[in-house]
Design a protein around this motif. Structure first.
Motif, mmCIF file in Angstrom:
data_model
loop_
_atom_site.group_PDB
_atom_site.id
_atom_site.type_symbol
_atom_site.label_atom_id
_atom_site.label_comp_id
_atom_site.label_asym_id
_atom_site.label_seq_id
_atom_site.Cartn_x
_atom_site.Cartn_y
_atom_site.Cartn_z
ATOM 1 N N ALA A 1 0.840 -1.208 0.000
ATOM 2 C CA ALA A 1 0.000 0.000 0.000
ATOM 3 C C ALA A 1 0.870 1.251 0.000
ATOM 4 C CB ALA A 1 -0.935 -0.005 1.205
ATOM 5 N N TYR A 2 1.948 1.242 0.784
ATOM 6 C CA TYR A 2 2.820 2.417 0.836
ATOM 7 C C TYR A 2 3.498 2.652 -0.512
ATOM 8 C CZ TYR A 2 6.051 5.957 2.290
ATOM 9 O OH TYR A 2 6.724 7.155 2.364
ATOM 10 N N ALA A 3 3.983 1.603 -1.136
ATOM 11 C CA ALA A 3 4.650 1.739 -2.439
ATOM 12 C C ALA A 3 3.688 2.304 -3.480
ATOM 13 C CB ALA A 3 5.198 0.393 -2.898
ATOM 14 N N LEU A 4 2.446 1.868 -3.430
ATOM 15 C CA LEU A 4 1.434 2.389 -4.356
ATOM 16 C C LEU A 4 1.205 3.878 -4.116
ATOM 17 C CD1 LEU A 4 -0.023 -0.066 -5.920
ATOM 18 C CD2 LEU A 4 -2.056 1.158 -5.173
ATOM 19 N N ASN A 5 1.089 4.260 -2.849
ATOM 20 C CA ASN A 5 0.856 5.662 -2.471
ATOM 21 C C ASN A 5 2.060 6.549 -2.804
ATOM 22 O OD1 ASN A 5 -0.478 7.913 -1.153
ATOM 23 N ND2 ASN A 5 0.849 7.527 0.594
ATOM 24 N N ALA A 6 3.258 6.073 -2.507
ATOM 25 C CA ALA A 6 4.471 6.872 -2.700
ATOM 26 C C ALA A 6 4.968 6.841 -4.144
ATOM 27 C CB ALA A 6 5.579 6.387 -1.775
ATOM 28 N N GLY A 7 4.597 5.818 -4.877
ATOM 29 C CA GLY A 7 5.088 5.690 -6.245
ATOM 30 C C GLY A 7 6.511 5.161 -6.317
ATOM 31 N N VAL A 8 7.009 4.669 -5.200
ATOM 32 C CA VAL A 8 8.372 4.142 -5.127
ATOM 33 C C VAL A 8 8.351 2.898 -4.236
ATOM 34 C CG1 VAL A 8 10.740 4.587 -4.356
ATOM 35 C CG2 VAL A 8 9.386 6.444 -5.314
ATOM 36 N N ALA A 9 8.906 1.820 -4.722
ATOM 37 C CA ALA A 9 8.976 0.593 -3.936
ATOM 38 C C ALA A 9 10.183 0.634 -3.005
ATOM 39 C CB ALA A 9 9.059 -0.619 -4.859
ATOM 40 N N GLY A 10 9.999 0.060 -1.838
ATOM 41 C CA GLY A 10 11.102 -0.101 -0.907
ATOM 42 C C GLY A 10 11.756 -1.459 -1.107
ATOM 43 N N ARG A 11 12.544 -1.841 -0.124
ATOM 44 C CA ARG A 11 13.294 -3.098 -0.240
ATOM 45 C C ARG A 11 13.211 -3.872 1.067
ATOM 46 N NH1 ARG A 11 18.650 -4.136 0.948
ATOM 47 N NH2 ARG A 11 19.071 -1.928 1.256
ATOM 48 N N ALA A 12 12.822 -5.134 0.969
ATOM 49 C CA ALA A 12 12.796 -6.018 2.137
ATOM 50 C C ALA A 12 14.223 -6.451 2.462
ATOM 51 C CB ALA A 12 11.929 -7.235 1.862
ATOM 52 N N VAL A 13 14.600 -6.372 3.739
ATOM 53 C CA VAL A 13 15.953 -6.771 4.134
ATOM 54 C C VAL A 13 15.966 -8.143 4.817
ATOM 55 C CG1 VAL A 13 16.802 -4.401 4.266
ATOM 56 C CG2 VAL A 13 15.833 -5.470 6.320
ATOM 57 N N HIS A 14 14.797 -8.697 5.085
ATOM 58 C CA HIS A 14 14.630 -10.040 5.632
ATOM 59 C C HIS A 14 15.368 -10.252 6.954
ATOM 60 C CE1 HIS A 14 12.506 -11.019 2.003
ATOM 61 N NE2 HIS A 14 13.516 -10.547 1.302
ATOM 62 N N ARG A 15 15.403 -9.204 7.736
ATOM 63 C CA ARG A 15 15.892 -9.288 9.113
ATOM 64 C C ARG A 15 15.323 -8.105 9.880
ATOM 65 N NH1 ARG A 15 22.180 -7.367 8.315
ATOM 66 N NH2 ARG A 15 22.137 -6.772 10.477
ATOM 67 N N ARG A 16 15.434 -8.144 11.174
ATOM 68 C CA ARG A 16 14.882 -7.055 11.992
ATOM 69 C C ARG A 16 15.554 -5.730 11.627
ATOM 70 N NH1 ARG A 16 12.076 -8.597 16.688
ATOM 71 N NH2 ARG A 16 12.050 -10.843 16.980
ATOM 72 N N LEU A 17 14.719 -4.695 11.457
ATOM 73 C CA LEU A 17 15.294 -3.382 11.147
ATOM 74 C C LEU A 17 16.160 -2.877 12.290
ATOM 75 C CD1 LEU A 17 12.549 -1.309 9.304
ATOM 76 C CD2 LEU A 17 14.506 -2.510 8.364
ATOM 77 N N SER A 18 15.805 -3.240 13.514
ATOM 78 C CA SER A 18 16.596 -2.795 14.673
ATOM 79 C C SER A 18 18.025 -3.332 14.607
ATOM 80 C CB SER A 18 15.928 -3.221 15.978
ATOM 81 O OG SER A 18 15.845 -4.639 16.059
ATOM 82 N N GLU A 19 18.244 -4.386 13.863
ATOM 83 C CA GLU A 19 19.590 -4.934 13.670
ATOM 84 C C GLU A 19 20.203 -4.419 12.365
ATOM 85 O OE1 GLU A 19 18.818 -9.109 13.679
ATOM 86 O OE2 GLU A 19 18.235 -9.121 15.796
ATOM 87 N N TYR A 20 19.365 -4.178 11.380
ATOM 88 C CA TYR A 20 19.847 -3.789 10.051
ATOM 89 C C TYR A 20 20.332 -2.341 9.993
ATOM 90 C CZ TYR A 20 19.906 -2.761 5.082
ATOM 91 O OH TYR A 20 20.292 -2.356 3.831
ATOM 92 N N VAL A 21 19.605 -1.421 10.617
ATOM 93 C CA VAL A 21 19.905 0.014 10.488
ATOM 94 C C VAL A 21 21.184 0.359 11.236
ATOM 95 C CG1 VAL A 21 19.108 2.352 11.058
ATOM 96 C CG2 VAL A 21 17.512 0.687 10.075
#
Length: 184
Positions: free
Chosen positions: A80-100
């Motif tokens: 839904a967000y990608a449709l609204n923003a017109g830009v797709a994000g990227r799944a990192v397949h791990r917790r964001l708290s560890e990824y960022v």
């Protein structure tokens, strides 16, 4: 308030003669030179702490880093967000708290209206002075650097461009526009 990548197609059609304010004030981008001229990101350590809290509360989170946004895994919120923003994000397949690891421009939490309404005061209490959390839509909590918002970024940019505050016109339709409207 959107990310740069989401605004570029419109900017290319409109051809603005001034920079754009992105990420709810987290960055100012010069469209003509294609570069960030100011940024006020969230400290990575605070961002990871907020992301851990979102994970514990079961709220979907997205982190906006240079070049786009990331999230743990694809779901109805990311689509839904990608449709609204017109830009797709990227799944990192791990917790964001560890990824960022880098300082993000913004974090976005997405969930049902009732859940977001419950989570927002918890975030504000825990991260006061470290992260500014606001609603932009009933299902969104936008998280940006402390002391930053669209109004602060607009006033700073106006001063740099030699535009008096009385000459500024602003419009918006979300809670995250309030500071900008008050400043103008």
């Amino acid at each position: 308030g959107r990310m740069v990548e989401s605004m570029l197609p419109t900017a290319e059609r409109v051809r603005p003669n001034a920079p754009i304010i992105a990420y709810n004030g987290g960055a100012v981008y010069d469209v003509t030179k294609r570069r960030v001229i100011h940024q006020s990101p969230i400290a990575a350590a605070s961002a990871r702490e907020l992301l851990r809290m979102a994970e514990e509360l079961g709220v979907h989170a997205q982190a906006f880093l240079e070049g786009g946004y990331v999230y743990e895994q694809d779901n109805e919120h990311t689509r839904a967000y990608a449709l609204n923003a017109g830009v797709a994000g990227r799944a990192v397949h791990r917790r964001l708290s560890e990824y960022v690891q880098a300082d993000p421009f913004k974090l976005l939490l997405i969930g049902p209206v009732e859940r977001i309404a419950d989570v927002l005061p918890l975030l504000r209490a825990r991260f006061e002075g470290r992260i500014n959390c606001v609603n932009s839509k009933p299902i969104y909590i936008e998280c940006i650097a402390p002391g930053m918002d669209k109004g602060v970024a607009l006033l700073k940019l106006a001063r740099e461009l030699g535009v008096e505050r009385e000459q500024i016109l602003a419009f918006g339709d979300g809670q995250n526009d309030l500071e900008m409207l008050n400043m103008a």
